[in-house]
Design a protein around this motif. Structure first.
Motif, PDB file in Angstrom:
ATOM      1  N   PHE A 133      -9.190  -8.805 -13.069  1.00  0.00           N
ATOM      2  CA  PHE A 133      -8.283  -9.927 -12.832  1.00  0.00           C
ATOM      3  C   PHE A 133      -6.849  -9.488 -13.089  1.00  0.00           C
ATOM      4  N   ASP A 134      -5.950  -9.943 -12.222  1.00  0.00           N
ATOM      5  CA  ASP A 134      -4.525  -9.662 -12.335  1.00  0.00           C
ATOM      6  C   ASP A 134      -3.763 -10.944 -12.040  1.00  0.00           C
ATOM      7  N   ALA A 135      -2.679 -11.157 -12.753  1.00  0.00           N
ATOM      8  CA  ALA A 135      -1.847 -12.339 -12.489  1.00  0.00           C
ATOM      9  C   ALA A 135      -0.423 -12.067 -12.948  1.00  0.00           C
ATOM     10  N   HIS A 136       0.499 -12.765 -12.323  1.00  0.00           N
ATOM     11  CA  HIS A 136       1.892 -12.726 -12.723  1.00  0.00           C
ATOM     12  C   HIS A 136       2.499 -14.083 -12.418  1.00  0.00           C
ATOM     13  N   ILE A 137       3.309 -14.581 -13.311  1.00  0.00           N
ATOM     14  CA  ILE A 137       3.995 -15.856 -13.086  1.00  0.00           C
ATOM     15  C   ILE A 137       5.498 -15.633 -13.205  1.00  0.00           C
ATOM     16  N   TRP A 138       6.251 -16.477 -12.516  1.00  0.00           N
ATOM     17  CA  TRP A 138       7.705 -16.455 -12.596  1.00  0.00           C
ATOM     18  C   TRP A 138       8.181 -17.892 -12.674  1.00  0.00           C
ATOM     19  N   ILE A 139       9.028 -18.178 -13.644  1.00  0.00           N
ATOM     20  CA  ILE A 139       9.530 -19.528 -13.857  1.00  0.00           C
ATOM     21  C   ILE A 139      11.048 -19.510 -13.794  1.00  0.00           C
ATOM     22  N   ALA A 140      11.614 -20.474 -13.097  1.00  0.00           N
ATOM     23  CA  ALA A 140      13.067 -20.628 -13.024  1.00  0.00           C
ATOM     24  C   ALA A 140      13.457 -21.951 -13.664  1.00  0.00           C
TER      25      ALA A 140
ATOM     26  N   THR B   6       4.360 -16.115  -3.533  1.00  0.00           N
ATOM     27  CA  THR B   6       3.424 -15.031  -3.825  1.00  0.00           C
ATOM     28  C   THR B   6       4.099 -13.702  -4.122  1.00  0.00           C
ATOM     29  N   GLU B   7       5.391 -13.614  -3.944  1.00  0.00           N
ATOM     30  CA  GLU B   7       6.098 -12.383  -4.261  1.00  0.00           C
ATOM     31  C   GLU B   7       6.072 -12.096  -5.769  1.00  0.00           C
ATOM     32  N   LEU B   8       6.273 -13.136  -6.576  1.00  0.00           N
ATOM     33  CA  LEU B   8       6.326 -12.960  -8.032  1.00  0.00           C
ATOM     34  C   LEU B   8       5.325 -13.812  -8.790  1.00  0.00           C
ATOM     35  N   THR B   9       4.590 -14.674  -8.096  1.00  0.00           N
ATOM     36  CA  THR B   9       3.633 -15.562  -8.751  1.00  0.00           C
ATOM     37  C   THR B   9       2.306 -15.452  -8.025  1.00  0.00           C
ATOM     38  N   TYR B  10       1.290 -14.845  -8.689  1.00  0.00           N
ATOM     39  CA  TYR B  10       0.009 -14.615  -8.019  1.00  0.00           C
ATOM     40  C   TYR B  10      -1.126 -14.485  -9.027  1.00  0.00           C
ATOM     41  N   PHE B  11      -2.350 -14.599  -8.519  1.00  0.00           N
ATOM     42  CA  PHE B  11      -3.579 -14.465  -9.303  1.00  0.00           C
ATOM     43  C   PHE B  11      -4.616 -13.816  -8.396  1.00  0.00           C
ATOM     44  N   SER B  12      -5.317 -12.802  -8.901  1.00  0.00           N
ATOM     45  CA  SER B  12      -6.369 -12.170  -8.106  1.00  0.00           C
ATOM     46  C   SER B  12      -7.536 -11.768  -8.990  1.00  0.00           C
ATOM     47  N   GLY B  13      -8.718 -11.720  -8.381  1.00  0.00           N
ATOM     48  CA  GLY B  13      -9.913 -11.279  -9.070  1.00  0.00           C
ATOM     49  C   GLY B  13     -10.890 -10.689  -8.076  1.00  0.00           C
ATOM     50  N   PHE B  14     -11.587  -9.646  -8.511  1.00  0.00           N
ATOM     51  CA  PHE B  14     -12.574  -9.030  -7.626  1.00  0.00           C
ATOM     52  C   PHE B  14     -13.625  -8.297  -8.453  1.00  0.00           C
ATOM     53  N   LEU B  15     -14.798  -8.123  -7.847  1.00  0.00           N
ATOM     54  CA  LEU B  15     -15.921  -7.453  -8.486  1.00  0.00           C
ATOM     55  C   LEU B  15     -15.680  -5.951  -8.542  1.00  0.00           C
ATOM     56  N   LEU B  16     -15.752  -5.396  -9.745  1.00  0.00           N
ATOM     57  CA  LEU B  16     -15.671  -3.940  -9.919  1.00  0.00           C
ATOM     58  C   LEU B  16     -17.044  -3.306  -9.853  1.00  0.00           C
ATOM     59  N   GLU B  17     -18.004  -3.910 -10.580  1.00  0.00           N
ATOM     60  CA  GLU B  17     -19.351  -3.355 -10.635  1.00  0.00           C
ATOM     61  C   GLU B  17     -20.350  -4.465 -10.960  1.00  0.00           C
ATOM     62  N   ALA B  18     -21.368  -4.571 -10.140  1.00  0.00           N
ATOM     63  CA  ALA B  18     -22.443  -5.545 -10.392  1.00  0.00           C
ATOM     64  C   ALA B  18     -23.315  -5.051 -11.536  1.00  0.00           C
ATOM     65  N   THR B  19     -23.891  -6.004 -12.272  1.00  0.00           N
ATOM     66  CA  THR B  19     -24.776  -5.630 -13.391  1.00  0.00           C
ATOM     67  C   THR B  19     -26.168  -6.188 -13.186  1.00  0.00           C
TER      68      THR B  19
END
Length: 131
Positions: free
Chosen positions: A39-46, A118-131
């Motif tokens: 998971f990766d995310a970044h937020i930007w507030i003005a 989406t340039e500075l404010t985003y959220f992502s998630g993805f499967l690296l390895e199934a268990t």
């Protein structure tokens, strides 16, 4: 909100091929495959005050905070501030979900909205390895 952890309401998606992200009601990622997820995310507030600003972003697995990233500054960049976070989180593929939550504190004690799309404010998630 000011000085409290709130769920970030990501209400638009670029990719969600499995429809595991709820972008209308609970704003959570609930994968249906057990495994390790990146998971990766970044937020930007003005519109912040120009001094005494704190931003905290955190990944929650269900209702438990698993990762937190914090930034405290005595000054901002023209009333703007950003903060990022990433982690690998193990999920069971049935009942586990992940949400991003944000706490912002500024000396004016007011709520602020996320900025810059989406340039500075985003959220992502993805499967690296199934268990």
């Amino acid at each position: 909100s000011h000085n409290t952890f709130d769920v970030v309401e990501w209400n638009a998606e670029t990719y969600d091929t499995q429809n595991w992200y709820d972008h209308t009601t609970n704003f959570r990622y609930t994968p249906q495959v057990a495994g390790y997820y990146q998971f990766d995310a970044h937020i930007w507030i003005a519109g912040l005050s120009t001094n005494n600003v704190e931003l905290q972003v955190a990944f929650y697995k269900n209702t438990t905070r698993v990762t937190r990233s914090c930034k405290t500054d005595t000054t901002t960049y023209n009333g703007q501030q950003g903060q990022g976070i990433n982690d690998i989180i193990q999920l069971n593929g049935t009942s586990h979900y992940v949400q991003l939550r944000l706490l912002q504190y500024n000396s004016s004690s007011s709520n602020r909205d996320l900025s810059y799309g989406t340039e500075l404010t985003y959220f992502s998630g993805f499967l690296l390895e199934a268990t």
